[in-house]
Design a protein around this motif. Structure first.
Motif, PDB file in Angstrom:
ATOM      1  N   LYS A   1       7.059 -33.146  14.900  1.00  0.00           N
ATOM      2  CA  LYS A   1       8.378 -32.514  15.224  1.00  0.00           C
ATOM      3  C   LYS A   1       8.960 -32.255  13.870  1.00  0.00           C
ATOM      4  N   ARG A   2       9.460 -31.179  13.447  1.00  0.00           N
ATOM      5  CA  ARG A   2       9.902 -30.919  12.337  1.00  0.00           C
ATOM      6  C   ARG A   2      11.290 -29.920  12.542  1.00  0.00           C
ATOM      7  N   THR A   3      12.368 -30.127  11.303  1.00  0.00           N
ATOM      8  CA  THR A   3      13.195 -29.228  11.033  1.00  0.00           C
ATOM      9  C   THR A   3      12.961 -28.418   9.831  1.00  0.00           C
ATOM     10  N   ALA A   4      13.143 -27.202  10.100  1.00  0.00           N
ATOM     11  CA  ALA A   4      12.904 -26.103   9.252  1.00  0.00           C
ATOM     12  C   ALA A   4      14.247 -25.165   8.852  1.00  0.00           C
ATOM     13  N   ARG A   5      14.276 -24.613   7.651  1.00  0.00           N
ATOM     14  CA  ARG A   5      15.533 -23.766   7.310  1.00  0.00           C
ATOM     15  C   ARG A   5      14.882 -22.640   6.794  1.00  0.00           C
ATOM     16  N   ILE A   6      15.089 -21.438   7.215  1.00  0.00           N
ATOM     17  CA  ILE A   6      14.534 -20.187   6.572  1.00  0.00           C
ATOM     18  C   ILE A   6      15.636 -19.469   5.974  1.00  0.00           C
ATOM     19  N   PHE A   7      15.556 -19.029   4.665  1.00  0.00           N
ATOM     20  CA  PHE A   7      16.695 -18.479   4.054  1.00  0.00           C
ATOM     21  C   PHE A   7      16.563 -17.016   3.448  1.00  0.00           C
ATOM     22  N   PHE A   8      17.209 -16.254   3.753  1.00  0.00           N
ATOM     23  CA  PHE A   8      17.309 -14.889   3.246  1.00  0.00           C
ATOM     24  C   PHE A   8      18.315 -14.577   2.074  1.00  0.00           C
ATOM     25  N   ASN A   9      17.901 -13.996   0.929  1.00  0.00           N
ATOM     26  CA  ASN A   9      18.998 -13.629  -0.082  1.00  0.00           C
ATOM     27  C   ASN A   9      19.144 -12.073   0.009  1.00  0.00           C
ATOM     28  N   GLN A  10      20.128 -11.681  -0.073  1.00  0.00           N
ATOM     29  CA  GLN A  10      20.672 -10.184  -0.377  1.00  0.00           C
ATOM     30  C   GLN A  10      21.229  -9.938  -1.787  1.00  0.00           C
ATOM     31  N   HIS A  11      20.608  -9.163  -2.567  1.00  0.00           N
ATOM     32  CA  HIS A  11      21.254  -8.822  -3.653  1.00  0.00           C
ATOM     33  C   HIS A  11      21.351  -7.216  -3.907  1.00  0.00           C
ATOM     34  N   PHE A  12      22.443  -7.021  -3.308  1.00  0.00           N
ATOM     35  CA  PHE A  12      22.737  -5.281  -3.382  1.00  0.00           C
ATOM     36  C   PHE A  12      23.524  -4.912  -4.830  1.00  0.00           C
ATOM     37  N   HIS A  13      23.045  -3.636  -5.321  1.00  0.00           N
ATOM     38  CA  HIS A  13      23.771  -3.113  -6.160  1.00  0.00           C
ATOM     39  C   HIS A  13      24.431  -1.925  -5.408  1.00  0.00           C
ATOM     40  N   ILE A  14      25.594  -1.906  -4.967  1.00  0.00           N
ATOM     41  CA  ILE A  14      25.961  -0.892  -4.235  1.00  0.00           C
ATOM     42  C   ILE A  14      26.285   0.328  -4.838  1.00  0.00           C
ATOM     43  N   SER A  15      25.732   1.497  -4.283  1.00  0.00           N
ATOM     44  CA  SER A  15      25.919   2.810  -5.019  1.00  0.00           C
ATOM     45  C   SER A  15      25.227   2.673  -6.328  1.00  0.00           C
ATOM     46  N   GLU A  16      24.120   2.061  -6.438  1.00  0.00           N
ATOM     47  CA  GLU A  16      23.439   1.734  -7.689  1.00  0.00           C
ATOM     48  C   GLU A  16      24.227   1.356  -8.871  1.00  0.00           C
ATOM     49  N   ALA A  17      25.010   0.488  -8.807  1.00  0.00           N
ATOM     50  CA  ALA A  17      25.804  -0.060  -9.620  1.00  0.00           C
ATOM     51  C   ALA A  17      26.403  -1.479  -9.363  1.00  0.00           C
ATOM     52  N   ASN A  18      26.326  -2.598 -10.248  1.00  0.00           N
ATOM     53  CA  ASN A  18      26.592  -4.076  -9.965  1.00  0.00           C
ATOM     54  C   ASN A  18      28.097  -4.021 -10.311  1.00  0.00           C
ATOM     55  N   ILE A  19      28.962  -3.091 -10.221  1.00  0.00           N
ATOM     56  CA  ILE A  19      30.300  -3.597 -10.800  1.00  0.00           C
ATOM     57  C   ILE A  19      31.235  -3.070  -9.539  1.00  0.00           C
ATOM     58  N   GLY A  20      32.020  -4.007  -9.204  1.00  0.00           N
ATOM     59  CA  GLY A  20      33.183  -3.915  -8.207  1.00  0.00           C
ATOM     60  C   GLY A  20      32.773  -4.143  -6.933  1.00  0.00           C
ATOM     61  N   ASP A  21      31.582  -4.773  -6.652  1.00  0.00           N
ATOM     62  CA  ASP A  21      31.104  -5.060  -5.196  1.00  0.00           C
ATOM     63  C   ASP A  21      32.207  -6.476  -4.682  1.00  0.00           C
ATOM     64  N   THR A  22      32.014  -6.385  -3.446  1.00  0.00           N
ATOM     65  CA  THR A  22      32.743  -7.594  -2.998  1.00  0.00           C
ATOM     66  C   THR A  22      31.585  -7.911  -1.695  1.00  0.00           C
ATOM     67  N   VAL A  23      31.641  -9.236  -1.555  1.00  0.00           N
ATOM     68  CA  VAL A  23      30.837 -10.131  -0.480  1.00  0.00           C
ATOM     69  C   VAL A  23      31.654 -11.084   0.142  1.00  0.00           C
ATOM     70  N   TYR A  24      31.726 -11.087   1.408  1.00  0.00           N
ATOM     71  CA  TYR A  24      32.432 -12.289   2.164  1.00  0.00           C
ATOM     72  C   TYR A  24      31.873 -12.603   3.326  1.00  0.00           C
ATOM     73  N   PHE A  25      31.952 -13.737   3.867  1.00  0.00           N
ATOM     74  CA  PHE A  25      31.605 -14.385   5.070  1.00  0.00           C
ATOM     75  C   PHE A  25      32.771 -14.150   6.197  1.00  0.00           C
ATOM     76  N   SER A  26      32.195 -13.436   7.267  1.00  0.00           N
ATOM     77  CA  SER A  26      33.240 -13.032   8.237  1.00  0.00           C
ATOM     78  C   SER A  26      33.041 -13.997   9.342  1.00  0.00           C
ATOM     79  N   PRO A  27      33.858 -14.914   9.881  1.00  0.00           N
ATOM     80  CA  PRO A  27      33.661 -16.151  10.915  1.00  0.00           C
ATOM     81  C   PRO A  27      33.911 -15.418  12.002  1.00  0.00           C
TER      82      PRO A  27
END
Length: 658
Positions: free
Chosen positions: A111-137
């Motif tokens: 028996k085991r515990t596993a954690r699977i991770f997904f990374n997101q790396h957006f450049h919204i509208s083809e630029a990495n300037i002025g993006d915001t990312v937040y967690f919504s509880p």
């Protein structure tokens, strides 16, 4: 890296590489805007205190599409961690949702515990300037936004939301991104970041011995927060597994709209045919544009890509859609072209899916002489495609609309855009977008385009216009034979190229080019029985064959584009090889004479990726894909050639294909 999977619905196109990482995410148009732009959305797992990313080289990977669908199947097995991941990915056929189902399977007896991770790396509208990312509880979701572009990322593991998350800075001040934080099995739970950002989420799975758990992951995209929130609720209410299944059903019905019997071609060819039709669909925007390719790795070549609508590529791709019954999409493409055409009737180099003019390297002045920076075959091929569409579907009202809005002014342009002295079309760039001159292929397409315009004019009672277009078409044909046939070599040459050092003076270009023979026979400038055509084709077969382990036909002599070997004629291209197959089919009068075409089909299937993706060209020694993959034109060329083969079998009374 090559895209092993492309998934889409006409508003979204997602490209996945060989490690199942999202590398391209186009929205709201297919081909415009790419919000990932080649970044890597990494996937990894932590188990028994050890961590491994899928791109680590430690996994055994298996890739395929589910049969007759735009739904992927990806399997990754880690021998030492004793864990297997099975993923099914899709873009919902109606909703703006990327959907991923992962079965995490424990291959050990503990028996085991596993954690699977997904990374997101957006450049919204083809630029990495002025993006915001937040967690919504409130939603248990990550929200990544800028302006009118919102991405919501969420998921479930056996009904429970993700337990780990982090929002952070990426690609700035030495910070790689939050994915690094996942490697100890825990994330920081930093709730918000802005600027150049990324995010990572993690799901905890309790795995029984030899047991498995299901992880569901989705990305909703929209122009407002409300849109992505409603899409999130839609997934929660309907179930991700159900949404993937209904997407599978949709694509199976779509790709089999016209049921073809593939006669003696076999399962592999039939499956590649359907895969090709589906990949063409994924690259077709719902508003009409058909883009050449979505693989953004081209950005590293010259900070540009193939994510444009080339009228020539689109016209040839539209023919493939017409041949499998998807005339509604073809009509949207023709209407798109009518919208973007100039007032004078010609089309420019290439266009963005929103109808704006695309980037170009064709100048408006050469040697102090103003020129029109076009490839005239792009305009001509559209007229030919519209006529073939009308011949197949007999929609007179649509054809009349196209005649009035586009065909007439395009044909009038081609009639006027000629050299008075020779009767040939004026110099424009060739179909490979490299040489300025008068090219045999272009002349053949102008001939076909004017013949098509003449027939359409006659259909609508425009006798005078019909006669004029036919007369000019014949003049172009005669001028091509007079000026582009070499009596000395007894073959047609590539064309007359502009010599910039001599004030734009035209000189004979004897480069052996596959497009020369294809233009002559496909657009019926010469009959198949003409000895001049036969000699031109034999010369191309001799000079353009790749003498390597892979074989195939290069597009022209000494092609330097992505060239792998200085001692080779150039790399093999799928489209040029398939043009030769089309010639064999056109000339065949027996099953025996069709065998060379069958061999080319088998060659294409052999060098497709395991997922059925066809690149632009391949390495002459290894067969590995070069340049973009998939290339829409390669897939359309395969569809067209196979349909022609089946139609020839039927005409010979050897097979009933429907």
């Amino acid at each position: 890296m090559t895209r092993f999977f492309v998934l889409g619905n006409g508003n979204i196109l997602v490209g996945l590489d060989g490690f199942n990482r999202i590398r391209d995410f186009y929205y709201p148009y297919v081909g415009q805007e790419n919000h990932v732009n080649g970044n890597k959305h990494k996937i990894g797992i932590w188990i028994d205190g050890k961590f491994s990313w899928l791109d680590s080289g430690e996994w055994r990977l298996k890739r395929a599409y589910k049969k007759d669908t735009l739904v992927s199947e990806f399997r990754a097995t880690h021998k030492h961690l004793q864990v297997e991941l099975r993923m099914s990915d899709a873009v919902h056929h109606k909703k703006n949702l990327f959907l991923r189902e992962v079965i995490v399977r424990n291959l050990s007896n503990e028996k085991r515990t596993a954690r699977i991770f997904f990374n997101q790396h957006f450049h919204i509208s083809e630029a990495n300037i002025g993006d915001t990312v937040y967690f919504s509880p409130q939603l248990n979701a990550i929200i990544n936004y800028k302006g009118k572009r919102y991405f919501l990322i969420s998921g479930l593991c056996e009904g429970k939301g993700f337990s780990e998350y982090a929002c952070g800075v990426a690609d700035f001040a030495g910070l790689e991104g939050t994915y690094v934080d996942a490697e100890d099995g825990k994330l920081s739970k930093n709730p918000i970041e802005h600027g150049t950002v990324d995010s990572t989420i993690g799901f905890e799975c309790e795995l029984e011995p030899r047991g498995a758990q299901r992880v569901e992951y989705w990305i909703a995209v929209g122009q407002k927060f409300r849109e992505v929130k409603e899409l999130h609720e839609f997934v929660m209410e309907n179930g991700l597994t159900n949404l993937i299944k209904e997407t599978e059903v949709h694509w199976r019905k779509w790709v089999n709209k016209e049921r073809l019997f593939f006669c003696n071609l076999g399962k592999q060819i039939a499956e590649l045919f359907k895969r090709s039709v589906l990949i063409v669909r994924a690259h077709t925007d719902n508003r009409g544009a058909i883009i050449a390719a979505s693989d953004s790795d081209m950005l590293y070549f010259k900070k540009d890509s193939y994510a444009y609508m080339w009228p020539r590529d689109g016209a040839l791709v539209a023919r493939s859609l017409d041949r499998v019954g998807h005339h509604t999409m073809t009509r949207r493409f023709f209407e798109f072209c009518a919208r973007v055409a100039s007032e004078d009737g010609y089309l420019l180099h290439k266009y963005r899916p929103d109808c704006s003019f695309g980037s170009s390297w064709h100048p408006w002045i050469v040697g102090n002489k103003p020129i029109l920076p076009i490839q005239e075959d792009e305009t001509a091929l559209l007229l030919d495609a519209i006529w073939k569409h009308y011949s197949r579907y007999k929609d007179k009202e649509f054809a009349r609309e196209m005649y009035e809005s586009f065909v007439k002014k395009a044909a009038d342009f081609m009639c006027k855009f000629r050299e008075k002295k020779t009767g040939l079309p004026k110099p424009t760039y060739d179909l490979w977008e490299e040489k300025l001159g008068v090219h045999t292929f272009t002349c053949a397409t102008v001939y076909a385009g004017l013949q098509a315009a003449s027939k359409l004019a006659k259909e609508f009672g425009k006798a005078s216009a019909s006669a004029r277009y036919k007369k000019v078409a014949e003049e172009v044909r005669r001028a091509t034979i007079k000026h582009l046939y070499s009596p000395e070599d007894k073959v047609f040459v590539k064309g007359l190229v502009c010599n910039l050092s001599e004030g734009m003076k035209l000189k004979l270009d004897k480069t052996t080019d596959a497009s020369t023979f294809y233009g002559l026979f496909e657009y019926k400038l010469l009959p198949l029985s003409d000895a001049r055509l036969t000699r031109t084709i034999e010369l191309a077969k001799h000079k353009l064959h790749c003498h390597s382990a892979v074989g195939g036909l290069s597009r022209y002599e000494n092609d330097a584009y992505y060239r792998k070997r200085s001692d080779s004629v150039g790399n093999p291209w799928f489209i040029s090889s398939l043009w030769l197959a089309e010639y064999y089919i056109a000339k065949a009068n027996s099953a025996e004479e069709l065998k060379p075409a069958e061999q080319i089909f088998e060659w294409v299937a052999r060098y497709a990726l395991e997922t059925g993706v066809l690149s632009e060209q391949i390495d002459p020694d290894t067969g590995e894909p070069l340049s973009v993959a998939p290339l829409t034109w390669s897939h359309a060329g395969f569809v067209i050639a196979v349909v022609k083969y089946l139609e020839k079998l039927e005409s010979l009374g050897m097979c009933k294909i429907k």
